[in-house]
Motif scaffolding. Structure first.
Motif, PDB file in Angstrom:
ATOM      1  N   ILE A   4     -19.145 -12.763 -26.525  1.00  0.00           N
ATOM      2  CA  ILE A   4     -18.032 -13.241 -27.354  1.00  0.00           C
ATOM      3  C   ILE A   4     -17.609 -14.632 -26.885  1.00  0.00           C
ATOM      4  O   ILE A   4     -17.391 -15.543 -27.703  1.00  0.00           O
ATOM      5  CB  ILE A   4     -16.858 -12.239 -27.315  1.00  0.00           C
ATOM      6  CG1 ILE A   4     -17.288 -10.920 -27.992  1.00  0.00           C
ATOM      7  CG2 ILE A   4     -15.633 -12.806 -28.004  1.00  0.00           C
ATOM      8  CD1 ILE A   4     -16.251  -9.826 -27.952  1.00  0.00           C
ATOM      9  N   LEU A   5     -17.537 -14.812 -25.571  1.00  0.00           N
ATOM     10  CA  LEU A   5     -17.155 -16.130 -25.048  1.00  0.00           C
ATOM     11  C   LEU A   5     -18.181 -17.188 -25.461  1.00  0.00           C
ATOM     12  O   LEU A   5     -17.826 -18.313 -25.804  1.00  0.00           O
ATOM     13  CB  LEU A   5     -17.008 -16.080 -23.525  1.00  0.00           C
ATOM     14  CG  LEU A   5     -15.836 -15.221 -23.025  1.00  0.00           C
ATOM     15  CD1 LEU A   5     -15.862 -15.119 -21.506  1.00  0.00           C
ATOM     16  CD2 LEU A   5     -14.502 -15.800 -23.480  1.00  0.00           C
ATOM     17  N   ARG A   6     -19.454 -16.798 -25.425  1.00  0.00           N
ATOM     18  CA  ARG A   6     -20.505 -17.716 -25.869  1.00  0.00           C
ATOM     19  C   ARG A   6     -20.254 -18.160 -27.307  1.00  0.00           C
ATOM     20  O   ARG A   6     -20.323 -19.345 -27.630  1.00  0.00           O
ATOM     21  CB  ARG A   6     -21.868 -17.018 -25.768  1.00  0.00           C
ATOM     22  CG  ARG A   6     -23.032 -17.887 -26.181  1.00  0.00           C
ATOM     23  CD  ARG A   6     -24.296 -17.092 -26.404  1.00  0.00           C
ATOM     24  NE  ARG A   6     -24.375 -16.611 -27.770  1.00  0.00           N
ATOM     25  CZ  ARG A   6     -25.366 -15.825 -28.219  1.00  0.00           C
ATOM     26  NH1 ARG A   6     -26.315 -15.419 -27.397  1.00  0.00           N
ATOM     27  NH2 ARG A   6     -25.384 -15.438 -29.474  1.00  0.00           N
ATOM     28  N   SER A   7     -19.899 -17.187 -28.153  1.00  0.00           N
ATOM     29  CA  SER A   7     -19.636 -17.496 -29.563  1.00  0.00           C
ATOM     30  C   SER A   7     -18.500 -18.486 -29.724  1.00  0.00           C
ATOM     31  O   SER A   7     -18.573 -19.417 -30.529  1.00  0.00           O
ATOM     32  CB  SER A   7     -19.247 -16.211 -30.293  1.00  0.00           C
ATOM     33  OG  SER A   7     -20.333 -15.710 -30.987  1.00  0.00           O
ATOM     34  N   TYR A   8     -17.392 -18.257 -28.978  1.00  0.00           N
ATOM     35  CA  TYR A   8     -16.228 -19.143 -29.083  1.00  0.00           C
ATOM     36  C   TYR A   8     -16.620 -20.560 -28.687  1.00  0.00           C
ATOM     37  O   TYR A   8     -16.276 -21.527 -29.364  1.00  0.00           O
ATOM     38  CB  TYR A   8     -15.107 -18.668 -28.148  1.00  0.00           C
ATOM     39  CG  TYR A   8     -14.493 -17.345 -28.510  1.00  0.00           C
ATOM     40  CD1 TYR A   8     -14.716 -16.759 -29.750  1.00  0.00           C
ATOM     41  CD2 TYR A   8     -13.667 -16.678 -27.619  1.00  0.00           C
ATOM     42  CE1 TYR A   8     -14.144 -15.543 -30.072  1.00  0.00           C
ATOM     43  CE2 TYR A   8     -13.099 -15.459 -27.939  1.00  0.00           C
ATOM     44  CZ  TYR A   8     -13.336 -14.897 -29.170  1.00  0.00           C
ATOM     45  OH  TYR A   8     -12.775 -13.699 -29.476  1.00  0.00           O
ATOM     46  N   LEU A   9     -17.338 -20.665 -27.561  1.00  0.00           N
ATOM     47  CA  LEU A   9     -17.684 -22.000 -27.075  1.00  0.00           C
ATOM     48  C   LEU A   9     -18.655 -22.688 -28.017  1.00  0.00           C
ATOM     49  O   LEU A   9     -18.564 -23.902 -28.242  1.00  0.00           O
ATOM     50  CB  LEU A   9     -18.266 -21.896 -25.657  1.00  0.00           C
ATOM     51  CG  LEU A   9     -17.213 -21.526 -24.606  1.00  0.00           C
ATOM     52  CD1 LEU A   9     -17.866 -21.008 -23.339  1.00  0.00           C
ATOM     53  CD2 LEU A   9     -16.342 -22.740 -24.291  1.00  0.00           C
ATOM     54  N   GLU A  10     -19.553 -21.895 -28.594  1.00  0.00           N
ATOM     55  CA  GLU A  10     -20.495 -22.460 -29.560  1.00  0.00           C
ATOM     56  C   GLU A  10     -19.765 -23.052 -30.747  1.00  0.00           C
ATOM     57  O   GLU A  10     -20.155 -24.093 -31.290  1.00  0.00           O
ATOM     58  CB  GLU A  10     -21.418 -21.351 -30.069  1.00  0.00           C
ATOM     59  CG  GLU A  10     -22.796 -21.364 -29.474  1.00  0.00           C
ATOM     60  CD  GLU A  10     -23.652 -20.311 -30.143  1.00  0.00           C
ATOM     61  OE1 GLU A  10     -23.443 -19.123 -29.832  1.00  0.00           O
ATOM     62  OE2 GLU A  10     -24.496 -20.683 -30.966  1.00  0.00           O
ATOM     63  N   ALA A  11     -18.692 -22.363 -31.184  1.00  0.00           N
ATOM     64  CA  ALA A  11     -17.955 -22.824 -32.350  1.00  0.00           C
ATOM     65  C   ALA A  11     -17.317 -24.176 -32.091  1.00  0.00           C
ATOM     66  O   ALA A  11     -17.139 -24.971 -33.011  1.00  0.00           O
ATOM     67  CB  ALA A  11     -16.888 -21.803 -32.744  1.00  0.00           C
TER      68      ALA A  11
ATOM     69  N   PHE B 262     -18.392 -26.361 -29.495  1.00  0.00           N
ATOM     70  CA  PHE B 262     -19.392 -27.332 -29.047  1.00  0.00           C
ATOM     71  C   PHE B 262     -20.759 -26.940 -29.589  1.00  0.00           C
ATOM     72  O   PHE B 262     -21.593 -26.403 -28.867  1.00  0.00           O
ATOM     73  CB  PHE B 262     -19.445 -27.389 -27.509  1.00  0.00           C
ATOM     74  CG  PHE B 262     -18.105 -27.607 -26.879  1.00  0.00           C
ATOM     75  CD1 PHE B 262     -17.565 -28.886 -26.775  1.00  0.00           C
ATOM     76  CD2 PHE B 262     -17.379 -26.534 -26.387  1.00  0.00           C
ATOM     77  CE1 PHE B 262     -16.323 -29.083 -26.186  1.00  0.00           C
ATOM     78  CE2 PHE B 262     -16.142 -26.738 -25.804  1.00  0.00           C
ATOM     79  CZ  PHE B 262     -15.609 -28.007 -25.702  1.00  0.00           C
ATOM     80  N   PRO B 263     -20.974 -27.166 -30.885  1.00  0.00           N
ATOM     81  CA  PRO B 263     -22.202 -26.659 -31.511  1.00  0.00           C
ATOM     82  C   PRO B 263     -23.473 -27.310 -30.969  1.00  0.00           C
ATOM     83  O   PRO B 263     -24.551 -26.764 -31.135  1.00  0.00           O
ATOM     84  CB  PRO B 263     -22.005 -26.995 -32.994  1.00  0.00           C
ATOM     85  CG  PRO B 263     -20.895 -27.974 -33.052  1.00  0.00           C
ATOM     86  CD  PRO B 263     -20.084 -27.858 -31.818  1.00  0.00           C
ATOM     87  N   ASP B 264     -23.343 -28.475 -30.302  1.00  0.00           N
ATOM     88  CA  ASP B 264     -24.560 -29.174 -29.873  1.00  0.00           C
ATOM     89  C   ASP B 264     -25.096 -28.683 -28.537  1.00  0.00           C
ATOM     90  O   ASP B 264     -26.240 -28.955 -28.190  1.00  0.00           O
ATOM     91  CB  ASP B 264     -24.288 -30.685 -29.771  1.00  0.00           C
ATOM     92  CG  ASP B 264     -23.876 -31.254 -31.126  1.00  0.00           C
ATOM     93  OD1 ASP B 264     -24.322 -30.674 -32.149  1.00  0.00           O
ATOM     94  OD2 ASP B 264     -23.097 -32.222 -31.159  1.00  0.00           O
ATOM     95  N   VAL B 265     -24.250 -27.978 -27.786  1.00  0.00           N
ATOM     96  CA  VAL B 265     -24.693 -27.512 -26.468  1.00  0.00           C
ATOM     97  C   VAL B 265     -25.485 -26.215 -26.646  1.00  0.00           C
ATOM     98  O   VAL B 265     -25.063 -25.334 -27.395  1.00  0.00           O
ATOM     99  CB  VAL B 265     -23.472 -27.266 -25.553  1.00  0.00           C
ATOM    100  CG1 VAL B 265     -23.910 -26.807 -24.176  1.00  0.00           C
ATOM    101  CG2 VAL B 265     -22.617 -28.521 -25.466  1.00  0.00           C
ATOM    102  N   PRO B 266     -26.635 -26.103 -25.977  1.00  0.00           N
ATOM    103  CA  PRO B 266     -27.395 -24.846 -26.110  1.00  0.00           C
ATOM    104  C   PRO B 266     -26.564 -23.660 -25.613  1.00  0.00           C
ATOM    105  O   PRO B 266     -25.963 -23.745 -24.534  1.00  0.00           O
ATOM    106  CB  PRO B 266     -28.608 -25.059 -25.195  1.00  0.00           C
ATOM    107  CG  PRO B 266     -28.622 -26.498 -24.844  1.00  0.00           C
ATOM    108  CD  PRO B 266     -27.290 -27.084 -25.125  1.00  0.00           C
ATOM    109  N   PRO B 267     -26.501 -22.574 -26.399  1.00  0.00           N
ATOM    110  CA  PRO B 267     -25.631 -21.446 -26.032  1.00  0.00           C
ATOM    111  C   PRO B 267     -25.951 -20.842 -24.671  1.00  0.00           C
ATOM    112  O   PRO B 267     -25.058 -20.331 -24.009  1.00  0.00           O
ATOM    113  CB  PRO B 267     -25.873 -20.421 -27.151  1.00  0.00           C
ATOM    114  CG  PRO B 267     -26.879 -20.994 -28.059  1.00  0.00           C
ATOM    115  CD  PRO B 267     -27.163 -22.394 -27.684  1.00  0.00           C
TER     116      PRO B 267
END
Lengths: 471, 298
Positions: A113-120, A122-127
């Motif tokens: 879930i945290l990965r998802s939030y951060l992806e939202a 910072f979409p350019d950083v690899p998850p």
């Protein structure tokens, strides 16, 4: 001022019903509804509130059964203890084994879930980078024994609930302005053209995941004011949590009748950041995501610490090099270091896995445990105690728990085929472990996950540390 | 005499037990070996098998205690306690001062951290917080400390600035109690910045200071008690310490702050410097320490 005795063991508290309900809601992490919303909305063909309603009804029977068993085993509090005590230690072990999968996966879910939030954001950083960072941070905090977030949890829950209220208010305004269904009072979130029951049941199996945690409050039995507090609190937690989920789900579904326009990630992992943005703009997105982020970190710390504690206890009960490793306590941090790191390594699976898959897998173990809690009520009260003499006794000791067994079993067999299959693999592995531990059922199981609960352990002739000789 | 020994299951813990045993050899002393575990407050964590975890941790603590007790030589009285506290330092102070454990401990004995690259002592985080908070003297064992049958000499290191009265008084009392020779040293670090005359002047003051200390000790102690005074000089405190000879079975006492330096935290800058340069165990005495009767008594 009383002088604390050097060897004082447990702390005595007196928690009232509402205090325990608050803790229970904390475990449920109310914002999780938005995390799974995309997955469930797709699965059920836009009937998220109905899925929550079904899950809640099934859980309600189970909550009543937990309440019954808590009075019988006030110092325990887990499905596997109930099953060990009332059925057979081997059955209890298998329930515990299934739960172990849940426990191992819970820290992973939080990382996901945290990965998802951060992806939202910072979409350019690899998850994968986020997963590694999050897992490293949480593992380190648990290792340095800074995992006690109980004081923080209460504040986080209140903040999350407040933001859900804001969400409902903002959604209401959008609905009145003609967005989505154009009204909050349409019945389409409950039933509409083209809907069918099967997918809704599968959806309900996913949202069960949101309720996981309400059963955890059984462990406050000894801290509770009186014997009625915990049984009442379990049911109340479920109903209040369910109401929050239902209302939030209702408004979310009204404004998003379909998941069109959402990204692939929102439909497989967390939809929370995107929903918040569409409803309240960037500021609300930041707020809701921050609140959910903090709540998820707290929950991640708690579950990581718990799971490593459980592995440590199992390690101390067991033998062999793996057990020795898991039961290692770091002399300075005084935490089970190898177990903590092991859980961290498992959490790295958040890189390849998706929330919908993991949530369903967690529900495999949870639903099985819930089914057996209902069964133990029948076994204990109706069969062992023979309390089936009046119609009322028949109702409470057979009918009610049987409805619980039925409803949780229906959810269980309706799990998505993938998670059911992987769940079964794990279960079969558990059966193999039981057979090894008991030498094909010739030796009683010597394993108790909860100290202070008498697990009958007849004297065995053979020396336990020696492998048994084929006779 | 009562010694609280902070045990951790590594070399540091072993060093602490060895030093405590050596101290106990000097004088009939009771060792309270303490393992500090984290508080067992209910974590309210989801699914946490708290009760089983805490009882397994207690067993682990007891195993550590047994490990430590096995290191104590024959004839030294020792018992173990598992204490629950927020931090290791807090647990040791509690075990040293809480009346539930007995009379106030005379020393808390701990080992120095193992990872020091330079010098024998390096302060770990728990030793660090103990040295800045303990109300009773703290004895620090150097890394890989070899046990001795008893302490053979007591050295008390002071500086020229006032504030070491309690330290000197305790050193005299302990030497008397342990029947070991007392060496009183004054450390004088002089940089090149001073003029020749000023250096001579300070040197003279320091020598008088040493003589005063020796006289003070001779006043209290029996007539033939071996008391010596030494002035340690050098360009830096390290040099002062290195210029002196130390027996491996002696122990050095220093004050907690104002040791020729400005007042800092409990462990003053100078004590800290000495500690890093010292090859033998040392005892850090709090500045406002009230010396208990028992040191002189039994």
């Amino acid at each position: 001022m009383p002088i604390p005795s050097p060897s004082s063991g447990t702390l005595h508290r007196s928690l009232g019903t509402m205090a325990i309900v608050g803790l229970g809601l904390g475990y449920m992490t109310p914002t999780v509804i938005f995390d799974t919303f995309g997955i469930v909305s797709e699965e059920t063909n836009s009937l998220v509130p109905l899925a929550y309603l079904m899950a809640m009804v099934a859980m309600a029977f189970t909550a009543v059964s937990y309440g019954r068993m808590v009075r019988v085993f006030p110092s325990a509090g887990s499905a596997y203890t109930y099953a060990s005590e009332t059925m057979h230690p081997n059955v209890g072990f298998l329930i515990g084994w299934s739960s172990l999968l849940d426990y191992l996966l819970l820290p992973l879910v939080n990382a996901l879930i945290l990965r998802s939030y951060l992806e939202a954001f910072f979409p350019d950083v690899p998850p994968a980078v986020w997963v590694v960072l999050v897992v490293l941070m949480i593992t380190a905090l648990v290792l340095f024994s800074m995992s006690n977030t109980s004081r923080l949890n209460g504040i986080l829950v209140m903040f999350s609930i407040l933001l859900i209220v804001v969400f409902v208010f903002l959604t209401w305004r959008q609905l009145m302005a003609g967005e989505g269904n154009g009204t909050p009072f349409s019945t389409t979130p409950l039933w509409h053209e083209g809907a069918s029951l099967g997918p809704v049941i599968t959806g309900a199996t996913i949202v069960c995941f949101s309720f996981i945690g309400f059963d955890a409050i059984t462990m406050y039995t000894e801290e509770a004011k009186d014997a009625d507090t915990v049984p009442r609190a379990i049911l109340l937690t479920l109903l209040i949590g369910g109401a929050i989920f239902f209302i939030a789900g209702w408004f979310a579904q009204s404004v998003f009748p379909t998941m069109e326009g959402f990204s692939e990630d929102a439909l497989q992992n967390s939809a929370l950041p995107e929903m918040a943005e569409l409803i309240g703009g960037n500021l609300f997105k930041a707020f809701l995501t921050a609140a959910a982020f903090a709540a998820t970190v707290a929950s991640g710390l708690a579950s990581h610490a718990s799971v490593s504690r459980m592995l440590f206890v199992m390690g101390r009960n067991g033998r062999g090099p793996i057990s020795r490793g898991l039961s290692y306590v770091h002399p300075r941090f005084r935490t089970p270091a190898i177990s903590v790191i092991f859980v961290g390594v498992v959490s790295l699976l958040a890189i390849p896995l998706n929330l919908d898959f993991v949530a369903a897998l967690i529900n495999f173990g949870a639903l099985m445990a819930f089914t057996f809690v209902n069964l133990t009520v029948i076994v204990y009260f109706a069969w062992r105690k023979k309390l089936v003499k009046t119609p009322k006794e028949i109702f409470t000791n057979i009918v009610l728990p049987a409805l619980g067994v039925f409803s949780t079993a229906v959810l269980w067999i309706n799990l998505s085929p993938d998670s059911f299959r992987y769940g079964m693999y794990w279960f079969v592995a558990g059966v193999v472990v039981v057979m090894v531990l008991t030498r094909f059922f010739r030796r009683p199981l010597r394993m108790s996950l909860e100290e202070g609960v008498a697990v009958p352990e007849p004297e065995t002739e053979s020396e336990p540390s020696q492998p048994s000789q084929p006779s | 005499m009562r010694l609280v020994v902070g045990y951790v299951s590594n070399q540091r813990g072993v060093d602490a037990v060895r030093l405590a045993s050596t101290l106990a050899g000097s004088r009939r002393a009771a060792l309270d070996i303490v393992v500090v575990l984290p508080l067992d407050t209910p974590t309210f964590d989801m699914y946490s098998p708290d009760r089983a975890y805490q009882s397994a941790m207690d067993k682990q603590g007891q195993e550590w205690i047994d490990e430590a007790l096995a290191l104590v030589p024959e004839g030294v009285h020792a018992q173990g306690h598992v204490v629950r506290a927020e931090s290791i330092a807090e647990g040791l102070v509690e075990a040293a001062t809480d009346p539930a454990y007995g009379i106030e401990a005379h020393f808390i004995v701990i080992g120095a951290a193992h990872r020091g690259l330079i010098g024998r002592f390096s302060i770990g985080s728990s030793a660090g917080s103990l040295l800045h908070s303990s109300p009773v003297p703290v004895a620090l064992a150097p890394v890989d400390y070899e046990p001795h049958p008893a302490i053979t000499r007591l050295t008390c290191a002071t500086g020229l600035l006032p504030g070491a009265e309690v330290l000197v008084e305790l050193a005299i009392g302990l030497a008397d109690d342990w029947h070991v020779p007392l060496r009183l040293i004054s450390l004088l670090a002089m940089g090149k910045e001073r003029s020749e005359d000023a250096r001579h002047e300070i040197h003279a003051i320091a020598e008088r200071h040493v003589d005063d200390l020796v006289a003070q000790a001779n006043d209290v102690l029996p007539d033939d008690f071996p008391v010596t005074g030494v002035l340690g000089t050098g360009r830096s405190l390290e040099e002062c310490v290195h210029a002196l000879e130390f027996e491996s079975s002696e122990i050095v006492m220093v004050g907690s702050s104002r040791l020729g330096g400005p007042k800092r935290l409990f462990l003053g800058a100078s004590a800290n410097t000495i500690l890093h340069a010292l090859p033998v165990p040392m005892i850090v005495v709090p500045r406002d320490y009230v010396i208990p009767e028992l040191v002189h008594g039994d």
